[in-house]
Motif scaffolding. Structure first.
Motif, mmCIF file in Angstrom:
data_model
loop_
_atom_site.group_PDB
_atom_site.id
_atom_site.type_symbol
_atom_site.label_atom_id
_atom_site.label_comp_id
_atom_site.label_asym_id
_atom_site.label_seq_id
_atom_site.Cartn_x
_atom_site.Cartn_y
_atom_site.Cartn_z
ATOM 1 N N VAL A 113 26.647 4.249 24.222
ATOM 2 C CA VAL A 113 27.350 4.298 22.947
ATOM 3 C C VAL A 113 26.614 3.387 21.976
ATOM 4 C CG1 VAL A 113 29.526 3.869 21.739
ATOM 5 C CG2 VAL A 113 29.547 4.760 24.084
ATOM 6 N N VAL A 114 26.379 3.892 20.771
ATOM 7 C CA VAL A 114 25.674 3.152 19.723
ATOM 8 C C VAL A 114 26.570 3.106 18.496
ATOM 9 C CG1 VAL A 114 23.602 3.058 18.290
ATOM 10 C CG2 VAL A 114 23.464 3.982 20.608
ATOM 11 N N ILE A 115 26.654 1.951 17.861
ATOM 12 C CA ILE A 115 27.400 1.840 16.615
ATOM 13 C C ILE A 115 26.437 1.398 15.511
ATOM 14 C CG2 ILE A 115 28.198 -0.491 17.238
ATOM 15 C CD1 ILE A 115 30.740 0.158 15.543
ATOM 16 N N LEU A 116 26.463 2.127 14.397
ATOM 17 C CA LEU A 116 25.523 1.908 13.298
ATOM 18 C C LEU A 116 26.279 1.664 12.000
ATOM 19 C CD1 LEU A 116 23.003 4.813 14.052
ATOM 20 C CD2 LEU A 116 22.944 2.457 14.908
ATOM 21 N N ARG A 117 25.759 0.750 11.220
ATOM 22 C CA ARG A 117 26.353 0.351 9.945
ATOM 23 C C ARG A 117 25.338 0.592 8.843
ATOM 24 N NH1 ARG A 117 28.089 -6.010 9.120
ATOM 25 N NH2 ARG A 117 29.111 -5.833 7.069
ATOM 26 N N ASN A 118 25.815 0.663 7.599
ATOM 27 C CA ASN A 118 24.887 0.708 6.474
ATOM 28 C C ASN A 118 23.760 -0.283 6.744
ATOM 29 O OD1 ASN A 118 23.718 -0.414 3.950
ATOM 30 N ND2 ASN A 118 25.057 1.061 2.964
ATOM 31 N N PRO A 119 22.512 0.170 6.805
ATOM 32 C CA PRO A 119 21.431 -0.701 7.284
ATOM 33 C C PRO A 119 21.182 -1.923 6.412
ATOM 34 C CG PRO A 119 20.558 1.361 6.398
ATOM 35 C CD PRO A 119 22.035 1.538 6.497
ATOM 36 N N VAL A 120 21.399 -1.797 5.111
ATOM 37 C CA VAL A 120 21.211 -2.953 4.228
ATOM 38 C C VAL A 120 22.287 -3.996 4.518
ATOM 39 C CG1 VAL A 120 21.209 -3.718 1.821
ATOM 40 C CG2 VAL A 120 20.066 -1.580 2.456
ATOM 41 N N ARG A 182 23.626 12.198 26.203
ATOM 42 C CA ARG A 182 24.167 11.009 26.873
ATOM 43 C C ARG A 182 24.233 9.814 25.928
ATOM 44 N NH1 ARG A 182 20.367 10.931 32.007
ATOM 45 N NH2 ARG A 182 21.387 8.946 32.464
ATOM 46 N N VAL A 183 24.055 10.059 24.639
ATOM 47 C CA VAL A 183 24.127 8.993 23.630
ATOM 48 C C VAL A 183 25.140 9.410 22.570
ATOM 49 C CG1 VAL A 183 22.860 7.637 21.925
ATOM 50 C CG2 VAL A 183 21.710 8.360 24.044
#
Length: 300
Positions: A113-120, A182-183
């Motif tokens: 499991v991957v959690i991503l946020r506004n990169p800036v 699987r991601v």
């Protein structure tokens, strides 16, 4: 492998400063999920790693603090839940060691499991979190300017400000090694707006029965320290191993986090710096949108 020493089969691998702690705790509300303590043993990123982790704030990654395989497995010993969760966000930060270790130690079908946020925003949050921990390596702009050399020198991953926000470079090694099926990708801003929907998606990915998770809590707030005196005391304590050990023995992690969070306040990024980062990270949003198959209007 004995029945009571199963390795984790669910890995929340990052990214750092994207509300991974909140997501991990929400996942652990499911009766079929167990989250180890500490939630970030850092075994997969650090086991067998010969390169020294250095730079400001490297204490938790010293060889003496790295668990052995037995110590890591002991974190999950005796658990009967189908899903055992390791939520070390260092995993995505060091793919060269983490991926072989996942393949070697996590069985045939681990789910990531991957959690991503506004990169800036993620980059600035990582910097502010470092400040709140009593670490000072210069202004945000100075840290961006020196980031490449610090990565080359082996600084710990919370100083990888722009580097870890370039999801188009950080995620492909994991997608290639384990397969996109699987991601599972979680978007921080979507979790904040509709946590119930996001958590249903996570549990469905893990093939778990539907479960109404409670509210998703907020942890590890970042910001600029309110008190310079408190900041100096925290920095001093972190440089004294004996004092650090005493403070840990006399308090819980929750208490220490409450004290740290109470001494921070939000700061704004300089407009010119935001413009600079938006240009330098301009490839990230369209890459993520293509990966997840929808627009990310929440990223602005």
């Amino acid at each position: 492998m004995t029945a009571d020493r199963r390795p984790p089969n669910v890995l929340l691998i990052g990214a750092p400063r994207c509300a991974s702690t909140s997501l991990a705790i929400a996942m652990a509300q499911h009766p079929s999920m167990f989250l180890c303590t500490p939630k970030e043993p850092h075994f997969l990123a650090m086991h067998g790693r010969s390169a020294e982790i250095c730079g400001i704030g490297n204490e938790n990654f010293a060889p003496r603090h790295r668990p052995s395989q037995d110590q890591w497995l002991d974190l999950f010993a005796g658990r009967s839940e189908p899903c055992l969760l390791d939520a070390s966000v260092s995993t995505i930060s060091y793919p060269d060691t983490a991926i072989p270790n996942i393949e070697r130690f996590c069985g045939a079908d681990p789910r990531l499991v991957v959690i991503l946020r506004n990169p800036v925003d993620r980059a600035f949050s990582s910097y502010q979190y470092c400040l709140s921990k009593g670490w000072d390596a210069g202004s945000f702009e100075d840290c961006l300017d020196h980031e490449a050399s610090r990565i080359a020198e082996g600084w710990q991953h919370l100083w990888f400000l722009k580097h870890l926000s370039q999801y188009e470079h950080r995620l492909p090694p994991f997608l290639e090694a384990f397969g996109a099926d699987r991601v599972h990708i979680v978007i921080t801003e979507e979790m904040a707006a509709d946590p119930a929907r996001v958590m249903r998606g996570v549990f469905a990915f893990l093939e778990l029965p539907d479960f109404a998770a409670g509210s998703v809590p907020r942890y590890n707030s970042s910001g600029v320290p309110r008190s310079r005196i408190m900041r100096s005391l925290v920095a001093f304590a972190r440089r004294q191993p004996a004092l650090r050990g005493t403070l840990r023995a006399l308090s819980t992690g929750a208490v220490r986090e409450k004290l740290r969070s109470s001494n921070v306040e939000k700061a704004a990024m300089a407009p010119l710096t935001r413009d600079r980062l938006q240009r330098e990270l301009s490839a990230t949003r369209p890459w993520v949108e293509e990966l997840i198959g929808r627009r990310l209007d929440a990223w602005g």
